[in-house]
Each structure stands twice: as structure tokens, then as C-alpha cells.
Scaffold this motif. Structure first.
Motif, PDB file in Angstrom:
ATOM      1  N   ILE A  78      -1.437  -1.492   2.509  1.00 39.34           N
ATOM      2  CA  ILE A  78      -1.256  -1.565   3.961  1.00 39.34           C
ATOM      3  C   ILE A  78      -0.107  -0.652   4.409  1.00 39.34           C
ATOM      4  O   ILE A  78      -0.255   0.144   5.339  1.00 39.34           O
ATOM      5  N   CYS A  79       1.021  -0.739   3.718  1.00 42.47           N
ATOM      6  CA  CYS A  79       2.187   0.047   4.119  1.00 42.47           C
ATOM      7  C   CYS A  79       1.954   1.543   3.910  1.00 42.47           C
ATOM      8  O   CYS A  79       2.394   2.367   4.711  1.00 42.47           O
ATOM      9  N   TYR A  80       1.234   1.888   2.855  1.00 42.00           N
ATOM     10  CA  TYR A  80       0.907   3.293   2.618  1.00 42.00           C
ATOM     11  C   TYR A  80       0.107   3.849   3.790  1.00 42.00           C
ATOM     12  O   TYR A  80       0.391   4.926   4.311  1.00 42.00           O
ATOM     13  N   ILE A  81      -0.884   3.075   4.212  1.00 37.42           N
ATOM     14  CA  ILE A  81      -1.750   3.536   5.300  1.00 37.42           C
ATOM     15  C   ILE A  81      -0.965   3.672   6.606  1.00 37.42           C
ATOM     16  O   ILE A  81      -1.074   4.683   7.300  1.00 37.42           O
ATOM     17  N   LEU A  82      -0.138   2.670   6.916  1.00 40.81           N
ATOM     18  CA  LEU A  82       0.655   2.749   8.148  1.00 40.81           C
ATOM     19  C   LEU A  82       1.586   3.956   8.097  1.00 40.81           C
ATOM     20  O   LEU A  82       1.739   4.685   9.079  1.00 40.81           O
ATOM     21  N   GLY A  87       3.264   9.488   9.602  1.00 39.95           N
ATOM     22  CA  GLY A  87       3.574  10.861   9.226  1.00 39.95           C
ATOM     23  C   GLY A  87       2.670  11.843   9.938  1.00 39.95           C
ATOM     24  O   GLY A  87       3.119  12.888  10.426  1.00 39.95           O
ATOM     25  N   ARG A  88       1.395  11.500  10.027  1.00 37.21           N
ATOM     26  CA  ARG A  88       0.446  12.398  10.669  1.00 37.21           C
ATOM     27  C   ARG A  88       0.782  12.580  12.158  1.00 37.21           C
ATOM     28  O   ARG A  88       0.713  13.676  12.693  1.00 37.21           O
ATOM     29  N   ARG A  89       1.177  11.451  12.781  1.00 36.93           N
ATOM     30  CA  ARG A  89       1.497  11.520  14.198  1.00 36.93           C
ATOM     31  C   ARG A  89       2.730  12.385  14.427  1.00 36.93           C
ATOM     32  O   ARG A  89       2.769  13.203  15.341  1.00 36.93           O
TER      33      ARG A  89
ATOM     34  N   LEU B  70      -9.241   2.557   7.267  1.00 35.19           N
ATOM     35  CA  LEU B  70      -9.061   1.262   7.921  1.00 35.19           C
ATOM     36  C   LEU B  70      -9.767   0.148   7.151  1.00 35.19           C
ATOM     37  O   LEU B  70      -9.291  -0.986   7.096  1.00 35.19           O
ATOM     38  N   LEU B  71     -10.903   0.491   6.548  1.00 31.74           N
ATOM     39  CA  LEU B  71     -11.593  -0.490   5.692  1.00 31.74           C
ATOM     40  C   LEU B  71     -10.693  -0.909   4.546  1.00 31.74           C
ATOM     41  O   LEU B  71     -10.595  -2.098   4.215  1.00 31.74           O
ATOM     42  N   ALA B  72     -10.017   0.068   3.954  1.00 31.18           N
ATOM     43  CA  ALA B  72      -9.094  -0.232   2.855  1.00 31.18           C
ATOM     44  C   ALA B  72      -7.985  -1.161   3.339  1.00 31.18           C
ATOM     45  O   ALA B  72      -7.569  -2.092   2.640  1.00 31.18           O
ATOM     46  N   LEU B  73      -7.513  -0.909   4.572  1.00 29.89           N
ATOM     47  CA  LEU B  73      -6.458  -1.747   5.128  1.00 29.89           C
ATOM     48  C   LEU B  73      -6.942  -3.187   5.308  1.00 29.89           C
ATOM     49  O   LEU B  73      -6.230  -4.144   4.984  1.00 29.89           O
ATOM     50  N   CYS B  74      -8.170  -3.338   5.803  1.00 25.07           N
ATOM     51  CA  CYS B  74      -8.720  -4.688   6.000  1.00 25.07           C
ATOM     52  C   CYS B  74      -8.896  -5.405   4.668  1.00 25.07           C
ATOM     53  O   CYS B  74      -8.647  -6.612   4.563  1.00 25.07           O
ATOM     54  N   ALA B  75      -9.339  -4.663   3.639  1.00 26.07           N
ATOM     55  CA  ALA B  75      -9.494  -5.259   2.313  1.00 26.07           C
ATOM     56  C   ALA B  75      -8.135  -5.684   1.772  1.00 26.07           C
ATOM     57  O   ALA B  75      -7.978  -6.779   1.220  1.00 26.07           O
ATOM     58  N   ALA B  76      -7.135  -4.831   1.970  1.00 25.28           N
ATOM     59  CA  ALA B  76      -5.793  -5.134   1.495  1.00 25.28           C
ATOM     60  C   ALA B  76      -5.233  -6.370   2.204  1.00 25.28           C
ATOM     61  O   ALA B  76      -4.520  -7.175   1.606  1.00 25.28           O
ATOM     62  N   LYS B 234      -2.689   3.461  17.554  1.00 24.73           N
ATOM     63  CA  LYS B 234      -3.956   4.158  17.799  1.00 24.73           C
ATOM     64  C   LYS B 234      -4.705   4.452  16.500  1.00 24.73           C
ATOM     65  O   LYS B 234      -5.383   5.468  16.374  1.00 24.73           O
ATOM     66  N   ILE B 235      -4.539   3.595  15.505  1.00 25.23           N
ATOM     67  CA  ILE B 235      -5.288   3.773  14.266  1.00 25.23           C
ATOM     68  C   ILE B 235      -6.713   3.260  14.476  1.00 25.23           C
ATOM     69  O   ILE B 235      -7.663   3.734  13.870  1.00 25.23           O
ATOM     70  N   ALA B 236      -6.855   2.284  15.374  1.00 22.74           N
ATOM     71  CA  ALA B 236      -8.171   1.745  15.690  1.00 22.74           C
ATOM     72  C   ALA B 236      -8.223   1.373  17.166  1.00 22.74           C
ATOM     73  O   ALA B 236      -7.197   1.063  17.763  1.00 22.74           O
ATOM     74  N   PRO B 237      -9.432   1.433  17.762  1.00 22.79           N
ATOM     75  CA  PRO B 237      -9.565   1.023  19.163  1.00 22.79           C
ATOM     76  C   PRO B 237      -9.396  -0.492  19.291  1.00 22.79           C
ATOM     77  O   PRO B 237      -9.697  -1.232  18.349  1.00 22.79           O
TER      78      PRO B 237
END
Lengths: 96, 243
Positions: A78-82, A87-89, B70-76, B234-237
Motif C-alpha cells: 500500500i505504501c509503495y503504491i501511494l 512521486g509521479r505527481r 489499484l487492484l494490488a492496493l485493494c488486495a493488500a 486522484k488515484i481513483a475516481p
């Protein structure tokens, strides 16, 4: 952000309440599926589980290790993705 | 508020603990605790949902990297929440399911797979739940709960209820529904010899659902927190990807 902190505070308080309830004096805080197991053995005393786990954590310590591992794996993803999106933003903003 | 512990009860407690190692757990039906016919039947019902979920996953992944992430995030999120054993007002512990976030973002069907992965992990490594009971547990946590939660989410949106409140209601009901189904499953396999199925169902619900109410509330709040973060950045609507 402030809203999220308030919500988090409520969660923490909710987790603390059970320990200060007079009804829970001396409660063991075991799992509710153990109680279910107890209920089954009361009404169906002759039922024998016909299959058992291949692997049982050797002790409570090992079990907590594996649970922590499960939790930290999830948290890491989760933290990696956030962080990735943050970073991208920042990069996109720098370009504008 | 001072809690006085009697040494004797401590010793007795310690003795009990060594005799019956606590699996501080709730929710999933334990390995081998469903008779083979029931276990097989639930597996048979679960498999089509798994296949449906896999197709959905493929479809979603094909539409873009962002959705895959985002799917990975939901699974996590399911991973994290099902590793949290929370104390409840009943004096026992149980854990949340964490399916709400994925349901809001992608609808209920992908959860059959994402929830199934977590159930498999716990059955293999933690002796929690089980392989024989995975079909039944999958139906309760990864199919039933998500479907009920999704229905609530859609209704909340239809009624123009605030999005974050909708997310809370979705996660809360998915959690409660999971345990409700677990109770039904156990009652089906173990009807009360004197009073039958309903009495048994009521008993299991007394054990599971009561414990679960505060935990489901906590789960709802945690889901809203992550939902807020994902939507704010803004990662998801806000309304998810399923219309």
C-alpha cells in the motif's frame, strides 16, 4: 487529512473500550471461533475434525511472527503504491 | 479503573492456555470442521465465482496499468485488515475482512479472487481457516460479503448519500454479512439436535455477530480512511470504476 486523523482516533478508542468494560473483567480475549468450536463440541460431541492443517505455527510467538509478516507485506504494498503516485505527481508538477 | 488480578486465576489461566493453545481467532471455519459433504458442496459453489473473478481481473488489468496498481492496493488492504485481530466488547477477538475497498472500486466479483488469495495464505501458513473449508470461507468472505456490500454501496449512491458514508456502510455490511453467512454455514452442518437449524444459527450468530459489530464499525472507518487517501490523490475516481 484532518478528517482521516479523527477517524483513526475513533478506531483507536474503539479498540481500547473493550479493556475498560466492567463486564470484561478477566476476559481472555481469545478468538470467537474457539467459542464456535466449543459450541459445536457441546451439541455434537462425537464430531471429529476429519482434516487438519499441514502446518501449524509452532508457538504463539511464531504465529504472531507470521501475522506480522502478513500485515507488513500488505502495508508495504500500500505504501509503495501511494509513494509511487506521489512521486509521479511531483514529477508532473515540476514539468509544468 | 484498577484491575486486580488474583494470582490463583492467573495460574489457572496460564495452565488453561498451555492446555488449549489459543488460536486468537475468529471468523473462518476451522480446518476439518465442516463434514466432507458440506465442505465439498461449498467448494462447488465457490469455484464458478473464482472463475468469474479471474475473468474480471483479466478484463480490468487489460484496461490500464493504473487499474492494475489499484487492484494490488485493494488486495493488500485485505491482507492488512485480515491480519489485525481486534478486541471486541464481548471480551473476545475477531478480525475485519477488508473487502470493502475493492468492492467500491471494482465491484464484488474480483473479490472472489483477492479474498481467496488471503484465505489460502492463512490456511497454508497460519493454520487459520483451512483448505477443506476454503470453499465455505470463500463464499462468506470473498463472495457473500462483497455482494451484500456492493448492493448497499449502489443503494447509497442511488439515494445520493455522501460517498464516504456510502463506503463506510459498504464495508460495515460486508463484514457483518460475512459472519452472518458463516453462522448459517455452521448451523447447516451442525443443527441443534433438539431445536434444529434455526436455534443453532441463532447460537452461532450470538457468538460471531455480536463480537463483530464494533469490529465492523472499525473496519468501515479504516476503509473510509484509505478511500479518502486514494480519492484525494486522484488515484481513483470517487465513484469507483464500475458504473
Amino acid at each position: 487529512m484532518k478528517k482521516n486523523l479523527i477517524l483513526l482516533a475513533i478506531v483507536i478508542v474503539m479498540c481500547l473500550i473493550p479493556f475498560f468494560m466492567p463486564t470484561n473483567k478477566g476476559a481472555e480475549f481469545g478468538g470467537s471461533d474457539d467459542q464456535a468450536e466449543g459450541a459445536i463440541s457441546q451439541t455434537h460431541p462425537d464430531y471429529k475434525p476429519w482434516f487438519s492443517s499441514f502446518f501449524e505455527p509452532a508457538s504463539g510467538e511464531i504465529e504472531s511472527l507470521l501475522f506480522t509478516l502478513q500485515g507488513s507485506l500488505g502495508t508495504g504494498v500500500i505504501c509503495y503504491i501511494l509513494g509511487y503516485y506521489r512521486g509521479r505527481r511531483l514529477k508532473d508538477n515540476a514539468r509544468d | 479503573m484498577k484491575i486486580k488480578l488474583k494470582p490463583l486465576s492467573l495460574v489457572a489461566g496460564a495452565a488453561l492456555l498451555t492446555l488449549f493453545p489459543q488460536q486468537a481467532f475468529a471468523m473462518h471455519i476451522m480446518e476439518g470442521f465442516l463434514p466432507p459433504v458440506w465442505a465439498g458442496a461449498w467448494w462447488l459453489i465457490y469455484v464458478p465465482f473464482l472463475i468469474l473473478g479471474l475473468f474480471q481481473l483479466k478484463k480490468i488489468s487489460a484496461t490500464g496499468t493504473d487499474k492494475k496498481i489499484l487492484l494490488a492496493l485493494c488486495a493488500a488492504f485485505v491482507f492488512v485488515l485480515s491480519s489485525l485481530k481486534m478486541p471486541s466488547v464481548t471480551g473476545s477477538c475477531s478480525h475485519p475482512t477488508g473487502v470493502g475497498l475493492g468492492v467500491v472500486m471494482f465491484g464484488p466479483w474480483v473479490m472472489a479472487v483477492l479474498g481467496g488469495i488471503v484465505l489460502l495464505f492463512q490456511a497454508l501458513f497460519l493454520a487459520h481457516g483451512g483448505l477443506t473449508t476454503l470453499g465455505a470461507n470463500g463464499m462468506s468472505m470473498a463472495v457473500g460479503g462483497p455482494v451484500v456490500g456492493y448492493a448497499i454501496w449502489r443503494i447509497a449512491n442511488r439515494l445520493k448519500i455522501r460517498k464516504d458514508v456510502g463506503v463506510f456502510l459498504c464495508a460495515f455490511t460486508a463484514d457483518i454479512a460475512t459472519y452472518f453467512i458463516t453462522s448459517i454455514q455452521l448451523a447447516g452442518a451442525f443443527p441443534d439436535p433438539q431445536f434444529g437449524f434455526m436455534a443453532s444459527a441463532a447460537k452461532f450468530m450470538g457468538i460471531f455477530c455480536l463480537t463483530q459489530i464494533p469490529i465492523a464499525i472499525a473496519e468501515g472507518l479504516l476503509t473510509v480512511i484509505v478511500y479518502n487517501i486514494v480519492v484525494d490523490r486522484k488515484i481513483a475516481p470517487a465513484e469507483g470504476f464500475v458504473r
